[in-house]
Motif scaffolding. Structure first.
Motif, PDB file in Angstrom:
ATOM      1  N   SER A   1       0.850  -1.183   0.000  1.00 30.68           N
ATOM      2  CA  SER A   1       0.000   0.000   0.000  1.00 30.68           C
ATOM      3  C   SER A   1       0.886   1.232   0.000  1.00 30.68           C
ATOM      4  CB  SER A   1      -0.920   0.004   1.228  1.00 30.68           C
ATOM      5  OG  SER A   1      -1.715   1.154   1.254  1.00 30.68           O
ATOM      6  N   LEU A   2       0.653   2.140  -0.934  1.00 23.70           N
ATOM      7  CA  LEU A   2       1.388   3.394  -1.031  1.00 23.70           C
ATOM      8  C   LEU A   2       0.395   4.541  -1.049  1.00 23.70           C
ATOM      9  CD1 LEU A   2       4.117   2.669  -3.743  1.00 23.70           C
ATOM     10  CD2 LEU A   2       4.418   2.767  -1.275  1.00 23.70           C
ATOM     11  N   THR A   3       0.764   5.660  -0.434  1.00 17.99           N
ATOM     12  CA  THR A   3      -0.081   6.843  -0.417  1.00 17.99           C
ATOM     13  C   THR A   3       0.741   8.063  -0.803  1.00 17.99           C
ATOM     14  OG1 THR A   3      -1.444   5.888   1.334  1.00 17.99           O
ATOM     15  CG2 THR A   3      -1.627   8.267   0.972  1.00 17.99           C
ATOM     16  N   ARG A   4       0.442   8.606  -1.985  1.00 17.27           N
ATOM     17  CA  ARG A   4       1.060   9.844  -2.484  1.00 17.27           C
ATOM     18  C   ARG A   4       2.588   9.804  -2.373  1.00 17.27           C
ATOM     19  NH1 ARG A   4      -2.297  13.640  -3.832  1.00 17.27           N
ATOM     20  NH2 ARG A   4      -0.682  15.258  -3.670  1.00 17.27           N
ATOM     21  N   GLN A   5       3.173   8.838  -3.018  1.00 15.80           N
ATOM     22  CA  GLN A   5       4.628   8.682  -3.047  1.00 15.80           C
ATOM     23  C   GLN A   5       5.199   9.278  -4.329  1.00 15.80           C
ATOM     24  OE1 GLN A   5       6.670   7.246  -0.610  1.00 15.80           O
ATOM     25  NE2 GLN A   5       4.818   7.313   0.631  1.00 15.80           N
ATOM     26  N   LYS A   6       6.323   9.967  -4.181  1.00 19.54           N
ATOM     27  CA  LYS A   6       6.997  10.561  -5.344  1.00 19.54           C
ATOM     28  C   LYS A   6       7.912   9.513  -5.973  1.00 19.54           C
ATOM     29  CE  LYS A   6       8.806  13.898  -3.006  1.00 19.54           C
ATOM     30  NZ  LYS A   6       9.584  15.116  -2.683  1.00 19.54           N
ATOM     31  N   THR A   7       7.360   8.667  -6.791  1.00 21.03           N
ATOM     32  CA  THR A   7       8.153   7.612  -7.419  1.00 21.03           C
ATOM     33  C   THR A   7       7.554   7.228  -8.756  1.00 21.03           C
ATOM     34  OG1 THR A   7       9.014   5.368  -7.110  1.00 21.03           O
ATOM     35  CG2 THR A   7       6.824   5.816  -6.255  1.00 21.03           C
ATOM     36  N   HIS A   8       8.404   6.809  -9.660  1.00 18.93           N
ATOM     37  CA  HIS A   8       7.936   6.341 -10.965  1.00 18.93           C
ATOM     38  C   HIS A   8       8.462   4.944 -11.282  1.00 18.93           C
ATOM     39  CE1 HIS A   8      11.843   6.874 -13.077  1.00 18.93           C
ATOM     40  NE2 HIS A   8      12.022   7.790 -12.153  1.00 18.93           N
ATOM     41  N   LEU A   9       9.246   4.363 -10.346  1.00 17.01           N
ATOM     42  CA  LEU A   9       9.816   3.038 -10.575  1.00 17.01           C
ATOM     43  C   LEU A   9       9.953   2.333  -9.233  1.00 17.01           C
ATOM     44  CD1 LEU A   9      10.994   1.185 -12.804  1.00 17.01           C
ATOM     45  CD2 LEU A   9      13.238   2.149 -12.272  1.00 17.01           C
ATOM     46  N   ILE A  10       9.362   1.152  -9.118  1.00 15.65           N
ATOM     47  CA  ILE A  10       9.391   0.390  -7.864  1.00 15.65           C
ATOM     48  C   ILE A  10       9.723  -1.058  -8.172  1.00 15.65           C
ATOM     49  CG2 ILE A  10       8.088  -0.357  -5.830  1.00 15.65           C
ATOM     50  CD1 ILE A  10       6.228   1.983  -6.239  1.00 15.65           C
ATOM     51  N   SER A  11      10.636  -1.621  -7.390  1.00 17.84           N
ATOM     52  CA  SER A  11      10.940  -3.045  -7.469  1.00 17.84           C
ATOM     53  C   SER A  11      10.265  -3.733  -6.289  1.00 17.84           C
ATOM     54  CB  SER A  11      12.445  -3.290  -7.447  1.00 17.84           C
ATOM     55  OG  SER A  11      12.736  -4.663  -7.361  1.00 17.84           O
ATOM     56  N   PHE A  12       9.219  -4.517  -6.552  1.00 18.09           N
ATOM     57  CA  PHE A  12       8.472  -5.167  -5.479  1.00 18.09           C
ATOM     58  C   PHE A  12       9.157  -6.443  -4.992  1.00 18.09           C
ATOM     59  CE2 PHE A  12       5.087  -2.608  -7.373  1.00 18.09           C
ATOM     60  CZ  PHE A  12       4.516  -2.068  -6.239  1.00 18.09           C
ATOM     61  N   THR A  13       9.971  -7.056  -5.825  1.00 19.92           N
ATOM     62  CA  THR A  13      10.664  -8.295  -5.443  1.00 19.92           C
ATOM     63  C   THR A  13      12.147  -8.152  -5.773  1.00 19.92           C
ATOM     64  OG1 THR A  13      10.075  -9.220  -7.603  1.00 19.92           O
ATOM     65  CG2 THR A  13       8.660  -9.794  -5.741  1.00 19.92           C
ATOM     66  N   PRO A  14      12.916  -7.419  -4.934  1.00 19.01           N
ATOM     67  CA  PRO A  14      14.329  -7.171  -5.235  1.00 19.01           C
ATOM     68  C   PRO A  14      15.162  -8.439  -5.369  1.00 19.01           C
ATOM     69  CG  PRO A  14      13.561  -5.718  -3.488  1.00 19.01           C
ATOM     70  CD  PRO A  14      12.484  -6.721  -3.709  1.00 19.01           C
ATOM     71  N   THR A  15      14.764  -9.530  -4.691  1.00 16.22           N
ATOM     72  CA  THR A  15      15.530 -10.783  -4.772  1.00 16.22           C
ATOM     73  C   THR A  15      14.906 -11.782  -5.736  1.00 16.22           C
ATOM     74  OG1 THR A  15      14.345 -11.668  -2.854  1.00 16.22           O
ATOM     75  CG2 THR A  15      16.414 -10.503  -2.434  1.00 16.22           C
ATOM     76  N   GLY A  16      13.746 -11.459  -6.285  1.00 14.82           N
ATOM     77  CA  GLY A  16      13.129 -12.332  -7.272  1.00 14.82           C
ATOM     78  C   GLY A  16      12.364 -13.490  -6.651  1.00 14.82           C
ATOM     79  N   PHE A  17      11.615 -14.178  -7.493  1.00 10.62           N
ATOM     80  CA  PHE A  17      10.856 -15.362  -7.076  1.00 10.62           C
ATOM     81  C   PHE A  17      11.034 -16.431  -8.149  1.00 10.62           C
ATOM     82  CE2 PHE A  17       7.295 -18.165  -6.420  1.00 10.62           C
ATOM     83  CZ  PHE A  17       7.108 -18.153  -5.048  1.00 10.62           C
ATOM     84  N   GLY A  18      11.470 -17.605  -7.729  1.00 10.97           N
ATOM     85  CA  GLY A  18      11.708 -18.695  -8.672  1.00 10.97           C
ATOM     86  C   GLY A  18      10.466 -19.548  -8.858  1.00 10.97           C
ATOM     87  N   PHE A  19       9.942 -19.587 -10.084  1.00 10.38           N
ATOM     88  CA  PHE A  19       8.760 -20.395 -10.392  1.00 10.38           C
ATOM     89  C   PHE A  19       9.186 -21.709 -11.028  1.00 10.38           C
ATOM     90  CE2 PHE A  19       6.927 -16.122 -10.322  1.00 10.38           C
ATOM     91  CZ  PHE A  19       5.776 -16.328  -9.582  1.00 10.38           C
ATOM     92  N   ALA A  20       8.645 -22.792 -10.510  1.00  6.64           N
ATOM     93  CA  ALA A  20       8.833 -24.114 -11.105  1.00  6.64           C
ATOM     94  C   ALA A  20       7.629 -24.409 -12.004  1.00  6.64           C
ATOM     95  CB  ALA A  20       8.952 -25.165 -10.007  1.00  6.64           C
ATOM     96  N   PRO A  21       7.715 -25.425 -12.855  1.00  3.28           N
ATOM     97  CA  PRO A  21       6.547 -25.783 -13.683  1.00  3.28           C
ATOM     98  C   PRO A  21       5.318 -26.039 -12.816  1.00  3.28           C
ATOM     99  CG  PRO A  21       8.496 -26.934 -14.458  1.00  3.28           C
ATOM    100  CD  PRO A  21       8.887 -26.253 -13.180  1.00  3.28           C
ATOM    101  N   GLY A  22       4.203 -25.432 -13.204  1.00  8.71           N
ATOM    102  CA  GLY A  22       2.978 -25.545 -12.423  1.00  8.71           C
ATOM    103  C   GLY A  22       2.759 -24.401 -11.461  1.00  8.71           C
TER     104      GLY A  22
ATOM    105  N   PHE B   1       2.154 -15.353  -5.349  1.00 13.78           N
ATOM    106  CA  PHE B   1       3.045 -16.281  -6.054  1.00 13.78           C
ATOM    107  C   PHE B   1       3.001 -17.616  -5.324  1.00 13.78           C
ATOM    108  CE2 PHE B   1       5.996 -12.508  -7.238  1.00 13.78           C
ATOM    109  CZ  PHE B   1       5.072 -12.081  -8.168  1.00 13.78           C
ATOM    110  N   CYS B   2       2.996 -18.708  -6.067  1.00 12.83           N
ATOM    111  CA  CYS B   2       3.024 -20.025  -5.432  1.00 12.83           C
ATOM    112  C   CYS B   2       3.631 -21.053  -6.373  1.00 12.83           C
ATOM    113  CB  CYS B   2       1.615 -20.463  -5.018  1.00 12.83           C
ATOM    114  SG  CYS B   2       0.470 -20.714  -6.396  1.00 12.83           S
ATOM    115  N   ASN B   3       4.132 -22.105  -5.799  1.00  8.80           N
ATOM    116  CA  ASN B   3       4.643 -23.265  -6.538  1.00  8.80           C
ATOM    117  C   ASN B   3       3.865 -24.504  -6.107  1.00  8.80           C
ATOM    118  OD1 ASN B   3       6.847 -22.437  -8.311  1.00  8.80           O
ATOM    119  ND2 ASN B   3       7.885 -21.785  -6.424  1.00  8.80           N
ATOM    120  N   LEU B   4       3.981 -25.549  -6.892  1.00  7.30           N
ATOM    121  CA  LEU B   4       3.270 -26.792  -6.574  1.00  7.30           C
ATOM    122  C   LEU B   4       3.892 -27.451  -5.344  1.00  7.30           C
ATOM    123  CD1 LEU B   4       2.715 -28.427 -10.089  1.00  7.30           C
ATOM    124  CD2 LEU B   4       1.060 -27.186  -8.675  1.00  7.30           C
TER     125      LEU B   4
END
Length: 501
Positions: A44-65, A183-186
């Motif tokens: 949740s953000l309220t009146r933030q001075k930004t035009h670029l946001i990284s929500f997952t700086p470390t990433g998320f690894g998805f497997a098949p499924g 995000f979820c994996n099997l």
């Protein structure tokens, strides 16, 4: 209480230092009540001075499924209604974290639009387009399921391309949003209810195993302490059996550190377990951060106390050592409070990234500061050896403190630098190896320090000359076990007596 009583029995200047440390701990406990540990997938953000946001700086690894769901519950950008907008949430696959950071930095520095670069667009990209202002207040969602071809390491980014964030545009076009991603994996039962990245799935089991290892270490250390105290009592009661074994105050401090470390590891295991199956570990995160705070404080305190020779060599700290202790503990309090405060903010915002870098720098400063008391102790011992080459006890102590210095430097260098460098070259499936290496080295460090500084017979410690003559006033060698068993050595070689240094 026994630990606090032991510390309070020191000289009066050290009592003031302890009161300051306890005051800082109380400040942490006071602030702890206002911190919010929100679920990792809601923002949740309220009146933030930004035009670029990284929500997952470390990433998320998805497997098949695996499945990714992006949902915008509420979205608004301040500005004229006739403005041309180009804003979106982008979930994109990258080879590794370093490659993502390169593209993110280029987009931030050069105002490049990541989702409209035709040469970079890929079939695996997942885009939630927010360019139509008429749909901003309408809940919008996009869902995708990953296959063998599309599996990999994904990073979630928000970007506003138009109007461009140049000059005062960011101040004008402030962003407000309520956003949710799932995000979820099997899991082994075939349901998509595993909320850990593919490289994080071994972490609950990993921390549980380390918890057992630390628990075993705690039992062994407690047995060693009890055995030493029993021998100490026997040598006190019997006049025929004399053993040079002394349990010092710092040994009890080390016991408390192990207890806190055990609690930290178990709480971390439970935290990852609940994140895995519920998507949130809020309750256990509170306990984890609390014990992690205590563990960080106690670890630096133990290193400082051992390195300065407190309780082993002398019952007090010099003025320089007390200043180092207070500075390091104060920085640790600030570091942990700020980390907790940042946990309630959105990852990837400019302020979050800046403060994270500052906090890592503070941690490195603390690590460098604890080296100074050890270096001072080694310098004093070198002077003692140079003055009397036959001072066998001084040589033994010098060797021991040099080994301790090497252990501390190796531990800090590996856990703060080497582990991160190795992690950047690991595939996303093996991200857990970073935690395994860090915890493994930490366990080894605890065991080696405990082994070298355990209560043993024929203790190599002797009084070391302090920074000033005032420090030697009121020194009770008998209380600290520094004159037991040395009578024969004094008779045969006066240079090795308790006052030789």
């Amino acid at each position: 209480m026994a630990l606090l009583s032991a510390l309070l029995n020191c000289r009066n200047p050290n009592r003031l230092l302890l009161r300051k440390a306890l005051s800082l701990l109380f400040l942490f406990l006071t602030f702890d009540n206002v911190f919010c540990f929100s679920a990792h997938d809601s923002y949740s953000l309220t009146r933030q001075k930004t035009h670029l946001i990284s929500f997952t700086p470390t990433g998320f690894g998805f497997a098949p499924g695996g499945t990714a769901n992006l949902t915008s519950l509420s979205f608004y950008i301040a500005g004229n209604t006739d403005t041309k907008w180009n804003a979106y949430f982008l979930l994109r696959r990258y080879d590794n974290e370093e490659r993502y950071l390169e593209e993110y930095s280029l987009a931030e520095d050069n105002k490049l639009c990541m989702a409209t670069d035709e040469s970079r667009m890929d079939d695996t990209d997942v885009v939630l387009d927010m360019s139509d202002p008429t749909k901003w207040q309408t809940a919008r969602t996009v869902t995708t399921t990953f296959t063998d071809e599309s599996q990999g390491l994904y990073f979630l980014t928000f970007q506003r391309c138009e109007p461009k964030g140049e000059g005062d545009a960011d101040a004008i076009h402030k962003l407000s949003l309520k956003f949710h991603h799932h995000f979820c994996n099997l899991s082994p039962d075939g349901q998509c209810n595993d909320h850990l990245s593919e490289g994080e799935q071994p972490l609950p089991t990993l921390y549980t195993c380390f918890g057992f290892a630390y628990t075993l270490s705690l039992f062994l250390w407690s047995y060693t302490i009890r055995k030493a105290k029993a021998s100490e009592s026997t040598s006190t009661l019997s006049r025929t059996i004399r053993k040079d074994i002394k349990v010092h105050h710092v040994h009890h401090v080390m016991t408390f550190l192990l207890v806190v470390k055990v609690m930290t590891v178990y709480c971390d295991a439970l935290r990852w377990h609940y994140i895995r199956w519920t998507g949130s570990g809020e309750a256990w995160s509170v306990f984890f951060y609390f014990f992690s705070f205590l563990k960080g404080m106690m670890l630096f305190l133990v290193i400082l106390l051992i390195g300065s020779g407190w309780s082993f060599v002398k019952p007090f700290l010099s003025d320089k050592e007390k200043k180092i202790v207070f500075i390091v503990l104060a920085l640790q309090v600030f570091d942990n409070i700020a980390i907790l405060a940042l946990s309630g903010q959105t990852e990837g915002t400019g302020s979050y990234i800046t403060w994270s870098q500052i906090l890592h720098l503070i941690d490195l400063v603390c690590c460098a500061a604890v080296i100074f008391p050890i270096f001072w102790q080694i310098r004093r011992l070198e002077d003692a050896v140079a003055a009397d080459e036959l001072a066998e006890h001084s040589i033994r102590k010098l060797t021991l403190f040099k080994q301790f210095y090497q252990l501390v430097v190796a531990y800090i260098y590996f856990t703060r630098i080497i582990a991160l460098l190795i992690a950047t070259n690991l595939g996303y499936r093996h991200a857990w190896l970073q935690e395994f290496m860090s915890e493994g080295v930490t366990l080894m460090f605890y065991m080696l320090v405990g082994y070298k500084f355990r209560p043993i017979e024929k203790n190599p410690y002797l009084q070391v000359k302090g920074d000033s003559d005032d420090e030697d006033e009121g020194l009770n060698l008998e209380e600290f076990g520094l004159n037991e068993g040395d009578d024969e050595d004094e008779m045969s070689n006066p240079s090795t007596g308790p006052n030789a240094l």
